[in-house]
Design a protein around this motif. Structure first.
Motif, short mmCIF file in Angstrom:
data_model
loop_
_atom_site.label_atom_id
_atom_site.label_comp_id
_atom_site.label_asym_id
_atom_site.label_seq_id
_atom_site.Cartn_x
_atom_site.Cartn_y
_atom_site.Cartn_z
N ASP A 65 0.83 -1.03 0.14
CA ASP A 65 -0.18 0.00 0.08
C ASP A 65 0.90 1.27 -0.01
OD1 ASP A 65 -1.50 1.96 0.75
OD2 ASP A 65 -2.95 0.93 2.08
N TYR A 97 -9.14 -1.29 3.34
CA TYR A 97 -8.63 0.04 2.44
C TYR A 97 -8.07 -0.75 1.14
CZ TYR A 97 -9.02 2.84 6.53
OH TYR A 97 -9.48 3.69 7.60
N ASP A 98 -8.99 -1.35 0.35
CA ASP A 98 -8.43 -1.65 -0.93
C ASP A 98 -9.36 -1.29 -1.96
OD1 ASP A 98 -10.36 -3.90 -0.74
OD2 ASP A 98 -8.79 -5.17 0.26
N ARG A 99 -9.02 -1.71 -3.61
CA ARG A 99 -9.65 -1.04 -4.35
C ARG A 99 -11.00 -2.22 -4.60
NH1 ARG A 99 -10.74 -2.62 -9.59
NH2 ARG A 99 -11.01 -1.01 -11.06
N ASP A 137 -7.65 6.82 -1.26
CA ASP A 137 -7.63 6.98 -2.73
C ASP A 137 -7.73 5.45 -3.26
OD1 ASP A 137 -7.33 9.68 -2.41
OD2 ASP A 137 -5.13 9.75 -2.65
N THR A 138 -7.02 4.54 -2.93
CA THR A 138 -7.23 3.40 -3.52
C THR A 138 -8.37 2.91 -3.40
OG1 THR A 138 -4.92 2.64 -2.58
CG2 THR A 138 -6.32 0.87 -3.34
N LEU A 181 -10.35 4.51 -6.25
CA LEU A 181 -10.30 4.04 -7.43
C LEU A 181 -11.23 2.96 -7.88
CD1 LEU A 181 -6.44 3.67 -8.26
CD2 LEU A 181 -7.95 5.32 -8.73
N SER A 188 -3.20 9.57 -7.46
CA SER A 188 -4.44 10.57 -7.29
C SER A 188 -4.46 11.34 -8.56
CB SER A 188 -4.84 10.98 -6.19
OG SER A 188 -3.83 11.87 -5.91
#
Length: 366
Positions: free
Chosen positions: A72, A253-255, A280-281, A284, A312
């Motif tokens: 990360d 906390y992942d896409r 931000d991830t 996305l 970003s």
């Protein structure tokens, strides 16, 4: 009271010589005996290489940097920056000049692994430990962390938190560098409200993390101030009205979490005009979900993130987000760990967050 090798031997019901053989690994020992010795070492919290009281002047050249996920960028940037200050002057001379060996310990977000790494660093007489990112809000874990960090500090290890608030019992710390996650969350929500958004979905991180709670608290503070969260239950602590709870989905906390949580938000509330992502991830993933539903960003729905990770600004459209000075904070943590910089007054510093307004947010249509 200091635990000795003889204490471990008595606990494991073996001779001190056998304990020494197990710990040094230089002589074959039966598997069952080895397991008994190692269990006694853990139970007694035995520190290798002498009494803890003598270690203040005999720490090693090792510095541990604990991260949740080195893949990360949030953690990678801070860890890399800390390492620039820990590794020495880097003048290419190859001479030893007070530099230390920085070791990255990837916890995977596991509280148990976090404690295990701290125990291993204690046994290696680490000169310093830097702990990055949000903490788990569990009283039992917090108590175990306080006890472990106190033992490390007693042995001469410097303890620095980076991007992480201090523990309730934080006397062992050299310093805690805490990001203003609450203020950043509030300013981001205020920006969306100023554009005219009234139905704002929120893709939050894991509920047990301090980072999650603080960012969500700031978000809901702004909603309450604008009269958008006035139902009972909207007090501090991350708890909002039933409607705000319906507009909030938690996840990692992942896409992938951002993608799946956004689909869930759009199912619950098809009329949302903006989505705030935990980082931000996650943002996305939220953008991908919005596009897969046939909507445009920001014409049909605005999306915002948090952290201002390097990618970003390259998203299309560029992501409105909250900038945290990750490299600067990591470098400062490294200097504090090495004793190159004096701790802030009271040992705690709050690092400001900056709103970065870009193309992924705009006024709602109609």
């Amino acid at each position: 009271m200091t635990v000795t090798l003889a204490d471990v031997a008595a606990r494991a019901r073996v001779s001190p010589a056998t304990v020494s053989r197990v710990l040094n690994g230089n002589y074959p020992v039966a598997a069952s005996t080895r397991e008994r010795v190692l269990r006694a070492v853990d139970d007694l919290d035995y520190v290798l290489n002498g009494p803890a009281s003598s270690l203040a002047a005999a720490t090693s050249d090792l510095v541990g940097i604990l991260v949740n996920d080195i893949a990360d960028p949030f953690f990678g940037i801070m860890a890399g920056a800390a390492q620039t200050q820990i590794g020495g002057p880097g003048d290419g001379s190859g001479r030893a000049g007070g530099e230390k060996l920085a070791v990255i310990c990837n916890t995977g977000g596991s509280p148990e692994r976090e404690l295990t790494y701290l125990t291993l660093l204690q046994r290696q007489r680490a000169a310093a430990v830097v702990l990055t990112g949000g903490a788990v809000e569990n009283p039992a874990h917090q108590a175990a962390m306080s006890a472990k960090l106190a033992k490390l500090a007693d042995a001469g290890t410097r303890i620095v938190f980076c991007g992480r608030p201090p523990l309730p019992e934080g006397d062992a710390l050299v310093a805690a560098l805490a990001f203003d996650n609450r203020g950043g969350g509030r300013r981001l929500a205020e920006h969306l409200i100023s554009l005219g958004h009234r139905r704002i979905g929120y893709v939050a991180g894991p509920p047990e993390r301090t980072t999650t709670r603080h960012r969500l608290e700031g978000h809901r503070e702004a909603l309450r101030a604008a009269g958008l969260d006035t139902a009972p239950g909207g007090a501090a602590g991350g708890r909002g009205s039933d409607e705000q709870d319906r507009l909030t989905v938690h996840g990692p906390y992942d896409r992938r979490s951002g993608y799946e949580a956004t689909l869930e938000l759009l199912r619950r509330a098809p009329d949302v005009t903006a989505i705030v992502a935990a980082n931000d991830t996650v943002a996305l993933g939220a953008c991908a979900a919005v596009r897969d539903q046939g909507m445009r960003i920001p014409q049909d729905i605005s999306v915002a993130g948090f952290d201002d990770l390097p990618f970003s600004v390259d998203a299309v459209p560029a992501l409105t987000t909250v900038r945290l000075p990750l490299f600067e904070a990591g470098a400062r943590a490294g200097r504090l760990a090495m004793g190159k910089e004096n701790p802030p007054p009271g040992g705690i510093a709050t690092i400001a967050a900056e709103l970065m307004i870009r193309g992924s947010t705009a006024a709602p249509r109609g």
